[in-house]
Motif scaffolding. Structure first.
Motif, PDB file in Angstrom:
ATOM      1  N   ALA A  36       0.819  -1.214   0.000  1.00  0.00           N
ATOM      2  CA  ALA A  36       0.000   0.000   0.000  1.00  0.00           C
ATOM      3  C   ALA A  36       0.853   1.264   0.000  1.00  0.00           C
ATOM      4  O   ALA A  36       0.338   2.357   0.238  1.00  0.00           O
ATOM      5  CB  ALA A  36      -0.937  -0.008   1.211  1.00  0.00           C
ATOM      6  N   ARG A  37       2.135   1.109  -0.271  1.00  0.00           N
ATOM      7  CA  ARG A  37       3.031   2.272  -0.299  1.00  0.00           C
ATOM      8  C   ARG A  37       2.493   3.303  -1.281  1.00  0.00           C
ATOM      9  O   ARG A  37       2.097   2.969  -2.393  1.00  0.00           O
ATOM     10  CB  ARG A  37       4.436   1.846  -0.709  1.00  0.00           C
ATOM     11  N   GLY A  38       2.455   4.545  -0.840  1.00  0.00           N
ATOM     12  CA  GLY A  38       1.933   5.619  -1.672  1.00  0.00           C
ATOM     13  C   GLY A  38       0.446   5.856  -1.464  1.00  0.00           C
ATOM     14  O   GLY A  38      -0.061   6.920  -1.796  1.00  0.00           O
ATOM     15  N   LYS A  39      -0.259   4.879  -0.916  1.00  0.00           N
ATOM     16  CA  LYS A  39      -1.694   5.017  -0.647  1.00  0.00           C
ATOM     17  C   LYS A  39      -1.958   5.328   0.822  1.00  0.00           C
ATOM     18  O   LYS A  39      -2.906   6.020   1.156  1.00  0.00           O
ATOM     19  CB  LYS A  39      -2.440   3.727  -0.981  1.00  0.00           C
ATOM     20  N   ALA A  40      -1.133   4.739   1.699  1.00  0.00           N
ATOM     21  CA  ALA A  40      -1.341   4.873   3.138  1.00  0.00           C
ATOM     22  C   ALA A  40      -0.009   4.827   3.860  1.00  0.00           C
ATOM     23  O   ALA A  40       0.950   4.237   3.368  1.00  0.00           O
ATOM     24  CB  ALA A  40      -2.250   3.753   3.648  1.00  0.00           C
ATOM     25  N   LYS A  41       0.025   5.455   5.033  1.00  0.00           N
ATOM     26  CA  LYS A  41       1.200   5.392   5.905  1.00  0.00           C
ATOM     27  C   LYS A  41       0.911   4.356   6.981  1.00  0.00           C
ATOM     28  O   LYS A  41      -0.222   4.234   7.436  1.00  0.00           O
ATOM     29  CB  LYS A  41       1.468   6.750   6.537  1.00  0.00           C
ATOM     30  N   PHE A  42       1.934   3.629   7.384  1.00  0.00           N
ATOM     31  CA  PHE A  42       1.784   2.566   8.378  1.00  0.00           C
ATOM     32  C   PHE A  42       2.684   2.853   9.578  1.00  0.00           C
ATOM     33  O   PHE A  42       3.873   3.129   9.408  1.00  0.00           O
ATOM     34  CB  PHE A  42       2.169   1.211   7.773  1.00  0.00           C
ATOM     35  N   PHE A  43       2.087   2.752  10.767  1.00  0.00           N
ATOM     36  CA  PHE A  43       2.825   2.985  12.005  1.00  0.00           C
ATOM     37  C   PHE A  43       2.473   1.911  13.017  1.00  0.00           C
ATOM     38  O   PHE A  43       1.420   1.268  12.924  1.00  0.00           O
ATOM     39  CB  PHE A  43       2.481   4.357  12.594  1.00  0.00           C
ATOM     40  N   LYS A  44       3.349   1.758  14.005  1.00  0.00           N
ATOM     41  CA  LYS A  44       3.117   0.823  15.107  1.00  0.00           C
ATOM     42  C   LYS A  44       3.237   1.607  16.407  1.00  0.00           C
ATOM     43  O   LYS A  44       4.098   2.464  16.533  1.00  0.00           O
ATOM     44  CB  LYS A  44       4.149  -0.305  15.073  1.00  0.00           C
ATOM     45  N   VAL A  45       2.355   1.294  17.358  1.00  0.00           N
ATOM     46  CA  VAL A  45       2.393   1.930  18.670  1.00  0.00           C
ATOM     47  C   VAL A  45       2.437   0.836  19.729  1.00  0.00           C
ATOM     48  O   VAL A  45       1.545  -0.017  19.793  1.00  0.00           O
ATOM     49  CB  VAL A  45       1.160   2.839  18.890  1.00  0.00           C
ATOM     50  N   ASP A  46       3.482   0.874  20.545  1.00  0.00           N
ATOM     51  CA  ASP A  46       3.630  -0.056  21.671  1.00  0.00           C
ATOM     52  C   ASP A  46       2.736   0.454  22.795  1.00  0.00           C
ATOM     53  O   ASP A  46       2.975   1.536  23.337  1.00  0.00           O
ATOM     54  CB  ASP A  46       5.097  -0.099  22.097  1.00  0.00           C
ATOM     55  N   ILE A  47       1.707  -0.316  23.130  1.00  0.00           N
ATOM     56  CA  ILE A  47       0.729   0.162  24.125  1.00  0.00           C
ATOM     57  C   ILE A  47       1.337   0.333  25.510  1.00  0.00           C
ATOM     58  O   ILE A  47       0.836   1.120  26.311  1.00  0.00           O
ATOM     59  CB  ILE A  47      -0.520  -0.744  24.201  1.00  0.00           C
ATOM     60  N   ASP A  48       2.402  -0.380  25.805  1.00  0.00           N
ATOM     61  CA  ASP A  48       3.048  -0.241  27.110  1.00  0.00           C
ATOM     62  C   ASP A  48       3.898   1.026  27.182  1.00  0.00           C
ATOM     63  O   ASP A  48       4.066   1.599  28.250  1.00  0.00           O
ATOM     64  CB  ASP A  48       3.902  -1.467  27.421  1.00  0.00           C
ATOM     65  N   ALA A  49       4.430   1.463  26.061  1.00  0.00           N
ATOM     66  CA  ALA A  49       5.251   2.671  26.019  1.00  0.00           C
ATOM     67  C   ALA A  49       4.417   3.922  25.754  1.00  0.00           C
ATOM     68  O   ALA A  49       4.848   5.030  26.058  1.00  0.00           O
ATOM     69  CB  ALA A  49       6.320   2.534  24.935  1.00  0.00           C
ATOM     70  N   SER A  50       3.222   3.757  25.194  1.00  0.00           N
ATOM     71  CA  SER A  50       2.350   4.894  24.846  1.00  0.00           C
ATOM     72  C   SER A  50       0.947   4.649  25.399  1.00  0.00           C
ATOM     73  O   SER A  50      -0.038   4.578  24.650  1.00  0.00           O
ATOM     74  CB  SER A  50       2.309   5.073  23.331  1.00  0.00           C
ATOM     75  N   GLU A  51       0.869   4.530  26.714  1.00  0.00           N
ATOM     76  CA  GLU A  51      -0.398   4.174  27.360  1.00  0.00           C
ATOM     77  C   GLU A  51      -1.506   5.193  27.105  1.00  0.00           C
ATOM     78  O   GLU A  51      -2.666   4.812  26.944  1.00  0.00           O
ATOM     79  CB  GLU A  51      -0.186   4.010  28.866  1.00  0.00           C
ATOM     80  N   ARG A  52      -1.163   6.479  27.069  1.00  0.00           N
ATOM     81  CA  ARG A  52      -2.205   7.509  26.862  1.00  0.00           C
ATOM     82  C   ARG A  52      -2.882   7.384  25.500  1.00  0.00           C
ATOM     83  O   ARG A  52      -4.089   7.525  25.401  1.00  0.00           O
ATOM     84  CB  ARG A  52      -1.611   8.901  27.012  1.00  0.00           C
ATOM     85  N   ILE A  53      -2.087   7.123  24.479  1.00  0.00           N
ATOM     86  CA  ILE A  53      -2.654   6.976  23.134  1.00  0.00           C
ATOM     87  C   ILE A  53      -3.542   5.733  23.097  1.00  0.00           C
ATOM     88  O   ILE A  53      -4.651   5.766  22.567  1.00  0.00           O
ATOM     89  CB  ILE A  53      -1.538   6.880  22.067  1.00  0.00           C
ATOM     90  N   ALA A  54      -3.066   4.631  23.673  1.00  0.00           N
ATOM     91  CA  ALA A  54      -3.861   3.399  23.699  1.00  0.00           C
ATOM     92  C   ALA A  54      -5.166   3.627  24.445  1.00  0.00           C
ATOM     93  O   ALA A  54      -6.232   3.195  23.994  1.00  0.00           O
ATOM     94  CB  ALA A  54      -3.057   2.275  24.344  1.00  0.00           C
ATOM     95  N   LYS A 113      -6.722   6.534  24.922  1.00  0.00           N
ATOM     96  CA  LYS A 113      -7.538   7.491  24.160  1.00  0.00           C
ATOM     97  C   LYS A 113      -8.370   6.791  23.089  1.00  0.00           C
ATOM     98  O   LYS A 113      -9.518   7.148  22.848  1.00  0.00           O
ATOM     99  CB  LYS A 113      -6.634   8.541  23.508  1.00  0.00           C
ATOM    100  N   TYR A 114      -7.795   5.769  22.465  1.00  0.00           N
ATOM    101  CA  TYR A 114      -8.492   5.075  21.389  1.00  0.00           C
ATOM    102  C   TYR A 114      -9.113   3.748  21.828  1.00  0.00           C
ATOM    103  O   TYR A 114      -9.539   2.956  20.991  1.00  0.00           O
ATOM    104  CB  TYR A 114      -7.552   4.889  20.184  1.00  0.00           C
ATOM    105  N   GLY A 115      -9.195   3.537  23.134  1.00  0.00           N
ATOM    106  CA  GLY A 115      -9.903   2.379  23.670  1.00  0.00           C
ATOM    107  C   GLY A 115      -9.275   1.047  23.305  1.00  0.00           C
ATOM    108  O   GLY A 115      -9.988   0.078  23.035  1.00  0.00           O
ATOM    109  N   ILE A 116      -7.949   0.990  23.315  1.00  0.00           N
ATOM    110  CA  ILE A 116      -7.258  -0.255  22.984  1.00  0.00           C
ATOM    111  C   ILE A 116      -7.175  -1.108  24.247  1.00  0.00           C
ATOM    112  O   ILE A 116      -6.412  -0.799  25.157  1.00  0.00           O
ATOM    113  CB  ILE A 116      -5.845   0.011  22.423  1.00  0.00           C
ATOM    114  N   TYR A 117      -7.997  -2.145  24.307  1.00  0.00           N
ATOM    115  CA  TYR A 117      -8.025  -3.026  25.474  1.00  0.00           C
ATOM    116  C   TYR A 117      -7.540  -4.429  25.148  1.00  0.00           C
ATOM    117  O   TYR A 117      -7.336  -5.232  26.044  1.00  0.00           O
ATOM    118  CB  TYR A 117      -9.439  -3.080  26.068  1.00  0.00           C
ATOM    119  N   ALA A 118      -7.379  -4.717  23.865  1.00  0.00           N
ATOM    120  CA  ALA A 118      -6.874  -6.015  23.420  1.00  0.00           C
ATOM    121  C   ALA A 118      -5.913  -5.760  22.262  1.00  0.00           C
ATOM    122  O   ALA A 118      -6.125  -4.846  21.462  1.00  0.00           O
ATOM    123  CB  ALA A 118      -8.019  -6.911  22.969  1.00  0.00           C
ATOM    124  N   VAL A 119      -4.863  -6.545  22.212  1.00  0.00           N
ATOM    125  CA  VAL A 119      -3.904  -6.407  21.125  1.00  0.00           C
ATOM    126  C   VAL A 119      -3.742  -7.752  20.429  1.00  0.00           C
ATOM    127  O   VAL A 119      -3.946  -8.790  21.059  1.00  0.00           O
ATOM    128  CB  VAL A 119      -2.526  -5.895  21.631  1.00  0.00           C
TER     129      VAL A 119
END
Length: 105
Positions: A47-65, A67-73
Protein backbone atom coordinates in the motif's frame (compact mmCIF):
# COMPACT_ATOMS: atom_id res chain seq x y z
CA UNK A 1 7.58 0.15 5.88
CA UNK A 2 5.94 0.54 9.28
CA UNK A 3 7.84 2.15 12.10
CA UNK A 4 7.23 2.35 15.82
CA UNK A 5 6.24 5.85 16.90
CA UNK A 6 5.97 7.61 20.25
CA UNK A 7 3.00 9.60 21.55
CA UNK A 8 4.40 12.88 20.20
CA UNK A 9 5.07 11.35 16.79
CA UNK A 10 1.54 9.91 16.82
CA UNK A 11 0.03 13.37 17.10
CA UNK A 12 2.20 14.69 14.27
CA UNK A 13 2.06 11.68 11.90
CA UNK A 14 -1.49 10.43 12.49
CA UNK A 15 -3.81 12.90 14.21
CA UNK A 16 -2.52 16.00 12.41
CA UNK A 17 -2.00 14.27 9.07
CA UNK A 18 -3.96 14.19 5.82
CA UNK A 19 -4.69 10.94 4.02
CA UNK A 20 -4.81 7.38 5.29
CA UNK A 21 -2.71 6.14 8.22
CA UNK A 22 -2.89 2.62 9.59
CA UNK A 23 -1.74 2.08 13.17
CA UNK A 24 -0.96 -1.31 14.65
CA UNK A 25 -1.34 -1.14 18.43
CA UNK A 26 0.80 -3.96 19.82
CA UNK A 27 2.72 -5.21 22.86
CA UNK A 28 6.12 -6.88 22.88
CA UNK A 29 4.75 -9.74 25.04
CA UNK A 30 1.78 -10.46 22.71
CA UNK A 31 1.99 -13.68 20.64
CA UNK A 32 -0.68 -12.72 18.07
CA UNK A 33 1.06 -9.34 17.67
CA UNK A 34 4.22 -11.17 16.63
CA UNK A 35 2.21 -13.17 14.09
CA UNK A 36 0.66 -9.99 12.69
CA UNK A 37 3.96 -8.07 12.40
CA UNK A 38 5.21 -9.60 9.10
CA UNK A 39 1.72 -9.41 7.58
CA UNK A 40 1.45 -5.74 8.57
CA UNK A 41 4.87 -5.11 7.00
CA UNK A 42 3.81 -6.80 3.74
CA UNK A 43 0.61 -4.73 3.67
CA UNK A 44 2.67 -1.56 4.21
CA UNK A 45 4.84 -2.42 1.21
CA UNK A 46 1.86 -3.15 -1.03
CA UNK A 47 0.00 0.00 0.00
CA UNK A 48 3.03 2.27 -0.30
CA UNK A 49 1.93 5.62 -1.67
CA UNK A 50 -1.69 5.02 -0.65
CA UNK A 51 -1.34 4.87 3.14
CA UNK A 52 1.20 5.39 5.90
CA UNK A 53 1.78 2.57 8.38
CA UNK A 54 2.83 2.98 12.00
CA UNK A 55 3.12 0.82 15.11
CA UNK A 56 2.39 1.93 18.67
CA UNK A 57 3.63 -0.06 21.67
CA UNK A 58 0.73 0.16 24.12
CA UNK A 59 3.05 -0.24 27.11
CA UNK A 60 5.25 2.67 26.02
CA UNK A 61 2.35 4.89 24.85
CA UNK A 62 -0.40 4.17 27.36
CA UNK A 63 -2.20 7.51 26.86
CA UNK A 64 -2.65 6.98 23.13
CA UNK A 65 -3.86 3.40 23.70
CA UNK A 66 -6.31 4.61 26.34
CA UNK A 67 -7.54 7.49 24.16
CA UNK A 68 -8.49 5.08 21.39
CA UNK A 69 -9.90 2.38 23.67
CA UNK A 70 -7.26 -0.25 22.98
CA UNK A 71 -8.03 -3.03 25.47
CA UNK A 72 -6.87 -6.01 23.42
CA UNK A 73 -3.90 -6.41 21.13
CA UNK A 74 -3.29 -6.57 18.31
CA UNK A 75 -5.71 -3.87 17.26
CA UNK A 76 -5.28 -1.86 14.09
CA UNK A 77 -7.02 1.44 13.47
CA UNK A 78 -7.38 3.01 10.05
CA UNK A 79 -7.32 6.82 10.25
CA UNK A 80 -8.44 9.15 7.49
CA UNK A 81 -7.39 12.79 7.77
CA UNK A 82 -6.54 12.26 11.44
CA UNK A 83 -9.84 10.64 12.44
CA UNK A 84 -10.37 6.93 13.16
CA UNK A 85 -12.62 5.34 10.54
CA UNK A 86 -12.10 1.59 11.07
CA UNK A 87 -11.09 -0.67 13.98
CA UNK A 88 -9.60 -4.07 13.16
CA UNK A 89 -9.17 -6.35 16.16
CA UNK A 90 -6.99 -9.45 16.23
CA UNK A 91 -4.89 -11.13 13.58
CA UNK A 92 -6.11 -10.85 10.00
CA UNK A 93 -4.77 -11.75 6.58
CA UNK A 94 -2.97 -9.12 4.52
CA UNK A 95 -5.72 -8.95 1.90
CA UNK A 96 -8.32 -8.11 4.55
CA UNK A 97 -6.14 -5.25 5.79
CA UNK A 98 -5.64 -3.96 2.24
CA UNK A 99 -9.38 -4.21 1.52
CA UNK A 100 -10.17 -2.12 4.61
CA UNK A 101 -7.64 0.53 3.52
CA UNK A 102 -8.94 0.62 -0.05
CA UNK A 103 -12.49 1.14 1.24
CA UNK A 104 -11.38 4.52 2.65
CA UNK A 105 -9.29 5.82 -0.26
Amino acid sequence: MARIISSNEFIENVENSKGIAVVDFFATWCGPCKMLAPVFEEASMEARGKAKFFKVDIDASERIAEKYGIYAVPTMIVFKDGKPVENLAGFMPKQNILNKINAHL
